[in-house]
Design a protein around this motif. Structure first.
Motif, PDB file in Angstrom:
ATOM      1  N   TYR A   1       0.842  -1.187   0.000  1.00 22.66           N
ATOM      2  CA  TYR A   1       0.000   0.000   0.000  1.00 22.66           C
ATOM      3  C   TYR A   1       0.882   1.244   0.000  1.00 22.66           C
ATOM      4  CZ  TYR A   1      -3.879  -3.025   1.452  1.00 22.66           C
ATOM      5  OH  TYR A   1      -4.833  -4.009   1.519  1.00 22.66           O
TER       6      TYR A   1
ATOM      7  N   GLN B   1       0.683   5.399   1.098  1.00 18.25           N
ATOM      8  CA  GLN B   1      -0.078   6.424   1.799  1.00 18.25           C
ATOM      9  C   GLN B   1       0.621   7.767   1.592  1.00 18.25           C
ATOM     10  OE1 GLN B   1      -0.595   5.774   6.031  1.00 18.25           O
ATOM     11  NE2 GLN B   1      -2.394   7.092   6.120  1.00 18.25           N
TER      12      GLN B   1
ATOM     13  N   GLY C   1      -2.963  11.502   3.695  1.00 16.41           N
ATOM     14  CA  GLY C   1      -3.951  10.677   3.006  1.00 16.41           C
ATOM     15  C   GLY C   1      -4.188   9.349   3.685  1.00 16.41           C
ATOM     16  N   HIS C   2      -4.817   8.446   2.957  1.00 18.77           N
ATOM     17  CA  HIS C   2      -5.108   7.126   3.487  1.00 18.77           C
ATOM     18  C   HIS C   2      -4.388   6.083   2.640  1.00 18.77           C
ATOM     19  CE1 HIS C   2      -8.178   7.989   0.414  1.00 18.77           C
ATOM     20  NE2 HIS C   2      -8.115   6.713   0.130  1.00 18.77           N
ATOM     21  N   PRO C   3      -4.190   4.892   3.193  1.00 18.53           N
ATOM     22  CA  PRO C   3      -3.505   3.845   2.412  1.00 18.53           C
ATOM     23  C   PRO C   3      -4.279   3.494   1.151  1.00 18.53           C
ATOM     24  CG  PRO C   3      -3.598   3.271   4.744  1.00 18.53           C
ATOM     25  CD  PRO C   3      -4.497   4.451   4.556  1.00 18.53           C
TER      26      PRO C   3
ATOM     27  N   PHE D   1      -4.258   0.674  -1.975  1.00 22.47           N
ATOM     28  CA  PHE D   1      -3.749  -0.633  -2.397  1.00 22.47           C
ATOM     29  C   PHE D   1      -2.962  -0.501  -3.697  1.00 22.47           C
ATOM     30  CE2 PHE D   1      -3.679  -5.134  -2.894  1.00 22.47           C
ATOM     31  CZ  PHE D   1      -3.908  -5.402  -4.235  1.00 22.47           C
TER      32      PHE D   1
ATOM     33  N   PHE E   1       3.718   0.751   2.717  1.00 28.86           N
ATOM     34  CA  PHE E   1       3.477  -0.302   3.697  1.00 28.86           C
ATOM     35  C   PHE E   1       3.341  -1.654   3.004  1.00 28.86           C
ATOM     36  CE2 PHE E   1       2.664   2.206   7.441  1.00 28.86           C
ATOM     37  CZ  PHE E   1       2.083   3.376   6.997  1.00 28.86           C
TER      38      PHE E   1
ATOM     39  N   SER F   1       5.531  -1.440   9.569  1.00 31.88           N
ATOM     40  CA  SER F   1       5.658  -0.083  10.116  1.00 31.88           C
ATOM     41  C   SER F   1       5.833   0.960   9.027  1.00 31.88           C
ATOM     42  CB  SER F   1       6.812  -0.022  11.104  1.00 31.88           C
ATOM     43  OG  SER F   1       7.990  -0.508  10.484  1.00 31.88           O
TER      44      SER F   1
ATOM     45  N   ARG G   1       9.040   5.566   4.917  1.00 32.62           N
ATOM     46  CA  ARG G   1       8.672   6.902   4.454  1.00 32.62           C
ATOM     47  C   ARG G   1       9.683   7.384   3.432  1.00 32.62           C
ATOM     48  NH1 ARG G   1       8.183  11.783   8.616  1.00 32.62           N
ATOM     49  NH2 ARG G   1       6.784  10.298   9.602  1.00 32.62           N
TER      50      ARG G   1
END
Lengths: 112, 110
Positions: B35, B37, B41-43, B45, B88, B102, B105
């Protein structure tokens, strides 16, 4: 087609209060999962519901509860809020089971 | 036991450089998902790998699943500023839950 929607987008509460977060899955999806994401960490699984029944539960205290409605939307309830509950709460829907998760924009909860 | 470890935690690259993040598990995985992110924002896929040794490509992104199905990697060729975000990996487990790593980044110098 609408994606996963969540409400509210932001919420500020004080310690001891309770909160209800809402999620509407993608049309046709029957499974909804809830995640807590603390800043700087990956999402942590809270619950999964499928066909209105709880299918999975993460390591969260009983203050956290959820339910799924006949239209497959879902609510996450958190009682007796603690400062540590401040996080982004994500809802994800899928067709069913632990397959591809489609995430909503999340609800940012701040507990003061 | 069920955790997935991701390294590195952070990666700062010059635009145009390559980037790789690794995901490792102590147990055999039935599948691995990736994923992305974006900041704030949000994860979202990206892909799922299921087969031992599987390699999948999406434009400049290459995903690999190890032969032993205990590790996976995401490689981005010639990074662009649009690649910024946290990547992720995630595994599914018993009790129908998805366990996320975890994250790594990625930041980019233009």
């Amino acid at each position: 087609d609408a994606g996963v929607t969540q409400s509210p987008t932001h919420l500020i509460k004080t310690r001891g209060q309770h909160v209800t977060l809402r999620c509407s899955p993608i049309s046709g999806h029957k499974s909804v999962s809830w995640y807590q994401q603390v800043l700087g960490q990956g999402p942590q699984f809270i619950f999964q519901y499928y066909e209105k029944e709880e299918r999975g539960r993460g390591n969260f205290p009983d203050r956290f509860s959820a339910r799924q409605f006949p239209n497959y939307s879902s609510e996450l309830n958190v009682n007796a809020l603690l400062l540590g509950d401040s996080a982004l709460y994500l809802c994800a829907s899928s067709w069913g089971g632990p397959d591809t998760q489609y995430f909503g924009p999340g609800t940012r909860l701040t507990v003061l | 036991g069920q955790q997935v470890m991701q390294i590195p935690q952070y990666q700062h690259v010059q635009e145009g450089e390559d980037f790789t993040t690794y995901c490792n598990s102590s147990t055999t995985l039935s599948n691995i998902q990736w994923y992305k992110q974006r900041p704030g924002g949000h994860p979202v896929f990206l892909i799922q790998l299921v087969k031992s040794g599987e390699v999948k490509k999406q434009k400049r992104l290459t995903f690999q699943f190890g032969e032993a199905k205990k590790n996976s990697s995401l490689h981005i060729t010639a990074t662009q500023t649009t690649d910024v975000g946290t990547y992720f990996c995630a595994r599914d487990s018993s009790a129908s839950k998805i366990i996320f790593g975890s994250g790594t980044r990625l930041s980019i110098r233009p």
